[in-house]
Design a protein around this motif. Structure first.
Motif: not given
Length: 446
Positions: A214-222
């Motif tokens: 869900s984010e292009s950098c750092d921390i996201g969710i899938r």
């Protein structure tokens, strides 16, 4: 065709499909020109039909079994062979087809039992011997087994779809005894049963592939998904248990690493002379590191020396002793001698310390009471005439003639020309080194 003579009102046993002749207790009166008959058949077990039959049909009816109108006993088949026989006396059909009542233990009149036994040991062939030579072979008590009636059908063994029902019977009507034959056939019978269709409980499909972060950098969710379609619940079946979507963390990379800001100005020195230190700082905010970015390398503070020129001499310290016992009244205690008197700030002629260098000073007073009958002793440390410390003693248990020591200490800031002295009754204290007054400069003012 075989014909029988008959008389009016012939009485015969009348039963259909019985397996045990002893249970045939029904009788019937035949019509005109009828005789008694007995028919024996064998399918799964031996069964009997007894009753009346037209005289002219007796021989014809028998032809399908024996062809002669009267069936003969056979050693290898006995009463398990089919039979149809007729007779024309009252109740005569009970004993047809070679049947003997169990209460009668007699050998067959047409059989020479001794001769048969000498030829092929008929007495060892129990199934034949009990029919032809029961008395000769001592088999009068032999009882062949007979099936009990079938039980009711059991419940279907499933609650849905197709199943099985069973029923049972036992070889106990009567049970075989003394070498008698066991009942032929099975003691269990089955049949299929059909119930309503079973409910179909839901089943999960396989998980889908993971979605993009869900984010292009750092921390996201899938996430990934599954559905309750393998199979889909139907006919009131349970739905799938659990979640149809699953999540996990993803870290595609840092958005930004940290960078140092410019150094701030140097701070003030902590010392005015003789060498001190000063510091300056910077922060990791140009830019700040993102959640997964690297922090700045190195220290955020810098230290250097300062004001390294030599300081002027600030050596002030004294220790005075030997109280001058010149009064029994409250007065300045005059310590007449000194061990040290750096800076000459203490005056042995007045008993007073005069501040020449402003700063922070520390003072200690210790006094030893003489052997006198005094109920209490006290002394004060005064600065510019004001009491700052009080030393007080009341002897224990009224031992007033004992020697006791008073002591006290304090740290004070003095300005230039401030005066410090000890006030008390001189004659109360020893004038030796046991009583003393001391002080020294800790930190001068800048």
């Amino acid at each position: 065709m075989m014909l029988f003579s008959f008389k009016a009102s012939l009485e015969c046993y009348n039963c259909s499909g019985v397996t045990n002749l002893r249970k045939c207790n029904t009788k019937v009166t035949c019509e005109d020109k009828q005789v008694c008959f007995k028919k024996r058949e064998y399918t799964e077990h031996v069964s009997y039909d007894l009753g009346c039959v037209d005289n002219q049909n007796c021989g014809d009816f028998a032809n399908f079994t024996s062809g002669s109108g009267v069936s003969a006993m056979k050693m290898d088949g006995g009463q398990t062979q089919p039979c149809f026989e007729c007779c024309s006396t009252n109740n005569c059909n009970f004993r047809l087809c070679g049947y003997k009542d169990s209460s009668e233990c007699v050998d067959d009149a047409k059989t020479d039992c001794a001769y048969l036994n000498s030829l092929f040991s008929i007495c060892k062939l129990i199934n034949q011997a009990k029919k032809l030579c029961p008395k000769y072979c001592k088999l009068c008590n032999v009882v062949d087994g007979n099936w009990s009636p079938w039980s009711n059908w059991s419940d279907c063994d499933v609650t849905c779809e197709n199943g099985t029902q069973i029923r049972t019977r036992s070889c106990t009507d009567p049970a075989p005894q003394y070498g008698g034959l066991d009942c032929p056939g099975n003691d269990t019978d089955t049949k299929s049963c059909h119930r309503e269709p079973c409910p179909v409980h839901g089943g999960w499909s396989t998980w889908s592939l993971w979605s993009l972060c869900s984010e292009s950098c750092d921390i996201g969710i899938r996430h990934r998904d599954r559905s309750c379609t393998e199979p889909y619940p139907s006919l009131f079946g349970d739905h799938c248990f659990g979640n149809s979507r699953e999540y996990k963390k993803c870290m595609p990379g840092a958005c930004a690493d940290g960078g140092w800001s410019m150094w701030k100005n140097w701070g003030s020195c902590t010392e005015s002379c003789g060498g001190g230190v000063r510091t300056r700082s910077r922060s990791c905010t140009n830019p700040r590191p993102s959640l997964t970015g690297r922090s700045c390398e190195g220290d955020n503070t810098d230290v250097s020396t300062c004001n390294r020129t030599a300081c002027p001499e600030y050596n002030v310290a004294f220790t005075a002793y030997n109280v001058h016992r010149n009064s029994s009244s409250y007065a300045t205690l005059l310590f007449q001698k000194t061990y040290t008197n750096f800076g000459n700030a203490y005056d042995t002629t007045t008993g007073k310390f005069t501040c020449n260098i402003p700063g922070v000073y520390h003072f200690v007073v210790t006094l030893l009471k003489c052997f006198q009958d005094i109920n209490k002793v006290f002394a004060d440390l005064k600065i510019n005439g004001s009491n700052k410390l009080q030393l007080f003693l009341r002897p224990k248990n009224n031992n007033y003639n004992e020697a006791y020591m008073l002591t006290g200490a304090g740290t004070f800031h003095l300005n230039r020309n401030d005066v410090v002295h000890v006030h008390g009754v001189p004659n109360y204290f020893y004038n030796s080194y046991n009583s003393y007054f001391t002080g020294f400069l800790i930190t001068p003012d800048e």
